[in-house]
Scaffold this motif. Structure first.
Motif, mmCIF file in Angstrom:
data_model
loop_
_atom_site.group_PDB
_atom_site.id
_atom_site.type_symbol
_atom_site.label_atom_id
_atom_site.label_comp_id
_atom_site.label_asym_id
_atom_site.label_seq_id
_atom_site.Cartn_x
_atom_site.Cartn_y
_atom_site.Cartn_z
ATOM 1 N N PRO A 234 14.624 -15.367 4.888
ATOM 2 C CA PRO A 234 13.482 -14.592 4.409
ATOM 3 C C PRO A 234 13.204 -13.603 5.432
ATOM 4 N N LEU A 235 12.843 -12.389 4.717
ATOM 5 C CA LEU A 235 12.142 -11.219 5.660
ATOM 6 C C LEU A 235 10.639 -11.204 5.566
ATOM 7 N N GLU A 236 10.122 -11.191 6.890
ATOM 8 C CA GLU A 236 8.704 -11.339 6.929
ATOM 9 C C GLU A 236 8.073 -10.087 7.320
ATOM 10 N N THR A 237 6.847 -9.626 6.881
ATOM 11 C CA THR A 237 6.219 -8.494 7.265
ATOM 12 C C THR A 237 4.769 -8.704 7.841
ATOM 13 N N ARG A 238 4.276 -8.312 8.857
ATOM 14 C CA ARG A 238 3.159 -8.549 9.445
ATOM 15 C C ARG A 238 2.577 -7.630 10.223
ATOM 16 N N TRP A 239 1.153 -7.513 10.471
ATOM 17 C CA TRP A 239 0.493 -6.691 11.081
ATOM 18 C C TRP A 239 0.849 -6.878 12.605
ATOM 19 N N GLY A 240 1.262 -6.081 13.394
ATOM 20 C CA GLY A 240 1.083 -6.075 14.882
ATOM 21 C C GLY A 240 -0.172 -5.759 15.631
ATOM 22 N N ALA A 241 0.089 -5.837 16.670
ATOM 23 C CA ALA A 241 -1.203 -5.561 17.809
ATOM 24 C C ALA A 241 -1.730 -4.235 17.706
ATOM 25 N N PHE B 73 0.886 -1.406 -0.106
ATOM 26 C CA PHE B 73 0.122 -0.080 0.011
ATOM 27 C C PHE B 73 0.894 1.398 -0.090
ATOM 28 N N LEU C 33 -7.689 -7.893 10.834
ATOM 29 C CA LEU C 33 -6.522 -7.608 10.190
ATOM 30 C C LEU C 33 -5.145 -7.632 11.064
ATOM 31 N N SER C 34 -5.327 -7.173 12.433
ATOM 32 C CA SER C 34 -4.189 -7.156 13.257
ATOM 33 C C SER C 34 -3.800 -8.530 13.435
ATOM 34 N N THR D 15 7.511 -2.237 -4.345
ATOM 35 C CA THR D 15 8.659 -3.368 -4.152
ATOM 36 C C THR D 15 8.340 -3.948 -2.697
ATOM 37 N N LEU E 69 -2.417 0.844 13.785
ATOM 38 C CA LEU E 69 -2.175 -0.654 13.428
ATOM 39 C C LEU E 69 -0.605 -0.871 13.038
ATOM 40 N N PRO E 70 0.301 -1.397 13.783
ATOM 41 C CA PRO E 70 1.702 -1.407 13.642
ATOM 42 C C PRO E 70 1.930 -2.528 12.522
ATOM 43 N N LEU E 71 3.045 -2.039 11.809
ATOM 44 C CA LEU E 71 3.554 -3.070 10.815
ATOM 45 C C LEU E 71 5.002 -3.599 10.978
ATOM 46 N N GLU E 72 5.042 -4.557 11.151
ATOM 47 C CA GLU E 72 6.391 -5.291 11.754
ATOM 48 C C GLU E 72 7.266 -5.942 10.727
ATOM 49 N N THR E 73 8.166 -5.904 10.839
ATOM 50 C CA THR E 73 9.205 -6.533 9.634
ATOM 51 C C THR E 73 10.067 -7.239 10.497
ATOM 52 N N ARG E 74 10.423 -8.661 10.251
ATOM 53 C CA ARG E 74 11.452 -9.335 10.943
ATOM 54 C C ARG E 74 12.184 -10.521 9.851
ATOM 55 N N TRP E 75 13.373 -10.878 10.222
ATOM 56 C CA TRP E 75 13.706 -12.083 9.712
ATOM 57 C C TRP E 75 13.063 -13.319 10.102
ATOM 58 N N GLY E 76 13.014 -14.276 8.898
ATOM 59 C CA GLY E 76 12.341 -15.725 9.272
ATOM 60 C C GLY E 76 13.344 -16.477 9.740
ATOM 61 N N VAL F 259 10.384 -6.689 -0.403
ATOM 62 C CA VAL F 259 11.719 -7.291 -0.377
ATOM 63 C C VAL F 259 11.415 -8.778 0.640
#
Lengths: 220, 220
Positions: A188-195, A35, A215-216, A85, B187-194, A87
């Motif tokens: 791997p680099l992972e992106t996710r919604w937090g709390a 987004f 969503l969270s 992009t 709504l936080p977006l978090e990035t971390r290594w897998g 990553v």
């Protein structure tokens, strides 16, 4: 058969051609998965790259015009390059020369159109809003006439686009460097919604709506 | 006292000035927190925005020149804009007009210099490598003379840069929309290594080195 993106001088893949894709579904998936885009414009002959929120439907990418305001103020319809992009990870090869990144990237080229019709602008803003914060269009207060007038919305056709994707392990698994006996693979680099974090001034007793709770909990 | 970034026509914050920062430590922190930038160049008068890996030391940003190859091939030293953005979360306000994104973004402007001296190039590549994949420079095979010659490394001074940061809750917590009684927050977006993924052709018994195991356990 896969629907293909048209090819021209600008969208043709010159470098790393094996990473190029002309499959329209790849473009759609990359745009759907993010987004925030990076909008490139030329101001006084030099490039400017600005991050901004976007949304899209089947054929059009919408973004806020303020990022291109310096060109727009002059009333000049300028070429932009909008790049999205993701990553996905580090490619850790046996040699540093073969190190790289797993990624999915889309570039969209063209001259954006300022959306001026109020109904079309509202619909474009709905698409942008639902793309970045799904569910909020029906929950939060919608733009007033004054807010709508203060918003510069740009529409860019998805007709001219270029996609590059790299997936999978390093490329030197069948080369002479294998003899070095080094570990190789992907981080791997992972992106996710937090709390969800409530506004500190939120009055007690107001719970987050169901669509945000869902969503969270999800990865994205 | 905080060290400040110099200000000129290009780096001066025009929009959303409260989000602008001139603190050099903010620039350094944003550059340190990422490893993929978006490089903007002008090709035939139109913008091109390409993602690529970067690294930096105190005063210089290094990136692979191939992304700017079309300009470089012509031997023309062109202006670039290198933008690094971290998306930290969605700002969910009471009104859609106040919705936004928490982010940290740095733009660096200038004419990059092609690094040609072999020793300087090796050092620049070390900086780039250690920035994106720390620990690999001392583990993987270093570039050969041939690989070094095939690598176009660009160096861009960090002297001309612009930083924007948005943090915190929505801005409409003290406005009339509070009366709507809607939930608002971030709504936080978090990035971390897998978890490390070994190359499928990796011979049995080769374990990942300690620095990669550590990295994969950490958030980043």
């Amino acid at each position: 058969m896969d629907s293909l993106l048209p090819e021209n001088e600008r969208t043709r893949h010159r470098r790393l051609r094996d990473q190029g894709s002309r499959v329209r579904a790849d473009l759609d998936a990359i745009l759907a998965a993010g987004f925030v885009c990076h909008v490139g414009v030329v101001v006084d002959g030099t490039p400017l790259v600005v991050p901004t929120v976007y949304g899209c439907d089947a054929g059009t990418l919408y973004f806020h015009g303020s990022v291109a305001s310096r060109s727009l103020v002059a009333g000049v319809a300028d070429e932009v390059c909008v790049t999205v992009t993701h990553v996905d990870g580090l490619v850790l090869a046996r040699s540093l020369f073969e190190h790289g990144v797993n990624y999915r990237s889309a570039m969209v080229f063209g001259v954006p159109r300022a959306v001026t019709d109020p109904e079309e602008k509202l619909e474009g803003l709905r698409i942008l809003s639902e793309h970045s914060a799904p569910g909020q269009w029906d929950y939060a207060r919608r733009p007033s006439k004054k807010e709508l007038a203060a918003t510069v919305l740009l529409a860019l056709s998805l007709d001219e686009a270029s996609v590059k994707i790299r997936v999978g392990p390093p490329d030197d698994g069948d080369g002479p460097d294998v003899a070095l006996g080094l570990w190789a693979g992907v981080l791997p680099l992972e992106t996710r919604w937090g709390a969800l974090q409530a506004d500190p001034v939120l009055p007690a007793g107001i719970e987050p709506p169901e669509h945000l709770v869902r969503l969270s909990g999800d990865g994205r």
